[in-house]
Design an enzyme around this catalytic site. Structure first.
Site: not given
Ligand code: PLP
Length: 378
Positions: A69-70, A154, A182, A202-204, A240, A327
């Site tokens: 996501g970042t 989030n 989210q 974001s997969a996790h 890659t 974060c």
């Molecule tokens: N955007 C939102 C709304 C999130 O909740 C998060 C992670 O907490 C991210 C972006 C960042 O994703 P990633 O952990 O895959 O970098």
């Protein structure tokens, strides 16, 4: 241990893990090599892209794999629009830091007003877009504007009316991106119906592995490359590809999307049981966020309490919750989201986020509510 911090990350789906393994141990060939040993990797990459595209009703060639996501958010903020144009961004004060901090360094940035539930004020967006239109004329049309508004917050789970916000944005000729990290895998997403130009995932956050995600870019959208190098991802994102992680992400997303209604129903039952129990326990709290929220996201501010203390006391009782954004764990202050929605000061510091997932039960919810009551009683 009761894990209720699913907005921070989720448990890897066991089927996804099994499907990932061969690409680490046996079929480890580089998908960009033409020889037969890499055939399985190439095939898996293509299939995963198709699966993910189908889950959000996109075209295969509109899915670009990223490290999460970042990265997807940074890519959009730093690279949108025509190279020679000046840039303006309209966003909310409650975005994730991967949007807010990327914006800070780069652009003319305007924040749309939100209400105390975290919902975007449409009139505020219209007025910012109108000022963009006016400025665009002054700039001889060489001003590009991006509206970036998250799908689901989030910290407090508030869902925005993305379809409507996209419509308002397009009427003024600006681009629309949504950070749907989210939301993807938890609520139904149809990019064609929403008509967004870009969407981050974001997969996790949906039971996939960490360090992998994707960016949806609608065909014809102007976005330059963030990471230069080889010609992977159609020349748009070099490096890659991590085939095992990509495969795991696709398996997890398909599994979640196929069960979205059942998961959502179950998680809502668990969430309601928690709210009923803390209400019955006569805890003096405010529930933050909107009625229209992500299933399972419960953000509460307890009067005259301390969220940090609550987190550690619950931890000692075997319960994992959060005080807000994962974060923000070096920052003990009241979060930017809680400040932006104006939670009263005698409640704000007592904020915790409980994010239930599909593996949680009603018994978990009741145990957590009772544990909070015990802590409050000293
Ligand atoms: N955007 C939102 C709304 C999130 O909740 C998060 C992670 O907490 C991210 C972006 C960042 O994703 P990633 O952990 O895959 O970098």
């Amino acid at each position: 241990m009761i894990y209720v911090d699913n907005a921070a990350t989720t448990k890897l789906d066991s089927n996804a893990f099994e499907k990932m393994k061969p690409f680490l141990l046996e079929d480890y060939g580089n998908a960009s090599q033409p020889y037969s040993f890499s055939r399985n990797a190439r095939k898996a990459l293509k299939e995963a892209r198709r699966t993910i595209a189908n889950c959000i009703n996109a075209e295969e060639e509109e899915i670009y794999f990223t490290s999460g996501g970042t990265e997807s958010n940074n890519w959009v903020i730093k690279c949108f629009g025509a190279d020679e144009a000046d840039k303006m961004i309209i966003t909310t004060p409650i975005e994730h830091h991967s949007i807010l901090n990327a914006c800070k360094k780069l652009h003319k940035i305007k924040y749309v007003n939100i209400n105390n539930s975290g919902e975007v004020n449409e009139n505020s967006l219209i007025s910012l877009l109108t000022s963009y239109e006016t400025n665009k004329n002054l700039y001889n049309n060489s001003l590009d504007c991006l509206v970036s508004i998250m799908y689901a917050n989030n910290e407090i789970g508030t869902l925005q009316n993305i379809k409507r916000l996209v419509q308002l944005t397009h009427e003024k000729g600006a681009l629309f991106h949504t950070d749907a990290v989210q939301a993807v895998g938890h609520i139904k997403i149809d990019v064609k119906e929403l008509n967004v130009d870009m969407l981050s995932a974001s997969a996790h956050k949906f039971n996939g592995p960490k360090g992998i995600g994707f960016l949806y870019i609608k065909k014809g959208t102007s976005l330059s490359q963030l990471i230069a190098g080889g010609s992977q991802e159609n020349g748009m994102r070099a490096g890659t590809q991590n085939i095992s992680a990509i495969v795991g992400m696709a398996v997890a997303l398909k599994e979640n999307c196929e069960n979205i209604d059942a998961n959502s129903k179950h998680i809502t039952e668990v969430e309601n049981a928690f709210i009923d129990k803390i209400t019955e326990n006569k805890i003096d709290f405010i529930r933050n966020g909107s009625i229209n929220h992500l299933p399972g996201n419960v953000n509460i501010s307890i009067r005259n309490s301390d969220g940090e203390m609550m987190l550690h006391r619950l931890d000692l009782m075997g319960i994992c919750v959060s005080t807000g954004s994962a974060c923000d764990n070096v920052n003990n202050q009241v979060s930017h989201v809680i400040k932006a929605i104006s939670v009263p000061s005698d409640y704000a510091e007592g904020t915790i986020r409980i994010s239930f997932g599909k593996e949680n039960t009603v018994e978990d919810a009741i145990f957590i509510a009772d544990s909070i009551m015990k802590i409050m009683q000293g």
